[in-house]
Design a protein around this motif. Structure first.
Motif, PDB file in Angstrom:
ATOM      1  N   ASP A  30       0.867  -1.177   0.000  1.00  0.00           N
ATOM      2  CA  ASP A  30       0.000   0.000   0.000  1.00  0.00           C
ATOM      3  C   ASP A  30       0.908   1.232   0.000  1.00  0.00           C
ATOM      4  O   ASP A  30       1.398   1.656   1.049  1.00  0.00           O
ATOM      5  CB  ASP A  30      -0.910  -0.010   1.212  1.00  0.00           C
ATOM      6  N   HIS A 142      -9.147  -9.374  10.358  1.00  0.00           N
ATOM      7  CA  HIS A 142      -9.108  -7.927  10.161  1.00  0.00           C
ATOM      8  C   HIS A 142      -7.700  -7.494  10.564  1.00  0.00           C
ATOM      9  O   HIS A 142      -7.306  -7.648  11.724  1.00  0.00           O
ATOM     10  CB  HIS A 142     -10.181  -7.275  11.035  1.00  0.00           C
ATOM     11  N   MET A 144      -4.598  -4.738  10.968  1.00  0.00           N
ATOM     12  CA  MET A 144      -4.288  -3.335  11.178  1.00  0.00           C
ATOM     13  C   MET A 144      -2.791  -3.139  10.966  1.00  0.00           C
ATOM     14  O   MET A 144      -1.980  -3.875  11.528  1.00  0.00           O
ATOM     15  CB  MET A 144      -4.636  -2.896  12.601  1.00  0.00           C
ATOM     16  N   ALA A 146       0.081   0.080  11.101  1.00  0.00           N
ATOM     17  CA  ALA A 146       0.215   1.477  11.518  1.00  0.00           C
ATOM     18  C   ALA A 146       1.673   1.811  11.748  1.00  0.00           C
ATOM     19  O   ALA A 146       2.500   0.931  12.014  1.00  0.00           O
ATOM     20  CB  ALA A 146      -0.580   1.723  12.799  1.00  0.00           C
ATOM     21  N   SER A 157      -0.543   7.506  15.753  1.00  0.00           N
ATOM     22  CA  SER A 157      -0.047   7.069  14.456  1.00  0.00           C
ATOM     23  C   SER A 157      -0.117   8.204  13.437  1.00  0.00           C
ATOM     24  O   SER A 157      -1.034   9.021  13.456  1.00  0.00           O
ATOM     25  CB  SER A 157      -0.850   5.867  13.955  1.00  0.00           C
ATOM     26  N   TRP A 159       0.093   7.138  10.251  1.00  0.00           N
ATOM     27  CA  TRP A 159      -0.527   6.355   9.183  1.00  0.00           C
ATOM     28  C   TRP A 159      -1.109   5.095   9.805  1.00  0.00           C
ATOM     29  O   TRP A 159      -0.427   4.406  10.567  1.00  0.00           O
ATOM     30  CB  TRP A 159       0.544   6.009   8.154  1.00  0.00           C
ATOM     31  N   ARG A 160      -2.367   4.801   9.520  1.00  0.00           N
ATOM     32  CA  ARG A 160      -2.989   3.554   9.997  1.00  0.00           C
ATOM     33  C   ARG A 160      -4.054   3.150   9.000  1.00  0.00           C
ATOM     34  O   ARG A 160      -4.860   3.968   8.581  1.00  0.00           O
ATOM     35  CB  ARG A 160      -3.615   3.727  11.375  1.00  0.00           C
ATOM     36  N   LYS A 161      -4.015   1.869   8.624  1.00  0.00           N
ATOM     37  CA  LYS A 161      -5.026   1.329   7.714  1.00  0.00           C
ATOM     38  C   LYS A 161      -5.435  -0.064   8.181  1.00  0.00           C
ATOM     39  O   LYS A 161      -4.668  -0.755   8.844  1.00  0.00           O
ATOM     40  CB  LYS A 161      -4.501   1.274   6.284  1.00  0.00           C
ATOM     41  N   HIS A 162      -6.660  -0.441   7.787  1.00  0.00           N
ATOM     42  CA  HIS A 162      -7.222  -1.746   8.128  1.00  0.00           C
ATOM     43  C   HIS A 162      -7.561  -2.490   6.839  1.00  0.00           C
ATOM     44  O   HIS A 162      -8.011  -1.875   5.868  1.00  0.00           O
ATOM     45  CB  HIS A 162      -8.463  -1.578   8.990  1.00  0.00           C
ATOM     46  N   TYR A 163      -7.373  -3.798   6.865  1.00  0.00           N
ATOM     47  CA  TYR A 163      -7.622  -4.645   5.699  1.00  0.00           C
ATOM     48  C   TYR A 163      -8.302  -5.925   6.156  1.00  0.00           C
ATOM     49  O   TYR A 163      -7.957  -6.467   7.206  1.00  0.00           O
ATOM     50  CB  TYR A 163      -6.308  -5.036   5.000  1.00  0.00           C
TER      51      TYR A 163
END
Length: 167
Positions: A30, A142, A144, A146, A157, A159-163
């Motif tokens: 990403d 799920h 995470m 970060a 954080s 930057w933090r994203k979940h997938y």
């Protein structure tokens, strides 16, 4: 398209010790963050690469929520490596030992690179204290990812994203 190809080739540098991997591996790219994983000997071995010298975090949850996420948080500051097993107890997060649990982390390492940092670690595919969370092959979790610009774990954080992924 060219940019994505270039990022893939940069991130394709080996992050994990692939020899002996018992199952197919996976990868998420990403932007300038990459996360790799594979299964071996009843463990999930992972590596997160991010463009920071601050802390990095990788978390897993059976539910699509931050609360209850089991995660690794790590930083390397002044030559001292700090890697902790934590659980999100929103709005904060706590070391598992402070909650009366035992750490499940092994094979931990955080290193700085020219472009940021790499966190490597291993978790068991099952947790005695979190029976709903399975990191076994073909499990859906799920995820995470970060990172922060700061090495202080209390710093938010950047930057933090979940997938939602299948391991």
């Amino acid at each position: 398209m060219l940019k994505r190809t270039m990022l893939k080739s940069i991130c394709a540098l080996p992050l994990l010790p692939w020899a002996g991997a018992a199952r197919a591996a996976g990868q998420i790219i990403d932007g300038d963050v990459s996360f790799d994983w594979h299964h071996t000997h009843e463990r999930l071995t992972c590596a997160l690469r991010a463009p920071t010298k601050g802390w990095l975090a990788v978390g897993f949850n059976a539910d699509k929520t931050l609360k209850g996420t089991r995660f690794v948080m790590a930083a390397l500051a002044k030559g001292v490596e700090r890697v902790e097993d934590r659980i999100a107890v929103v709005p904060t997060h706590a070391q598992v030992e402070t909650l009366g649990l035992s750490s499940a982390l092994t094979d931990t390492e955080i290193t700085h690179t020219q472009g940021g940092s790499i966190l490597r670690f291993s978790y068991p595919v099952t947790f005695r204290d979190q029976p709903r969370l399975s990191l076994a092959p073909d499990s859906t979790v799920h995820l995470m990812l970060a990172w922060s610009q700061d090495t202080d774990f209390d710093h938010h954080s950047a930057w933090r994203k979940h997938y939602d992924i299948t391991l």
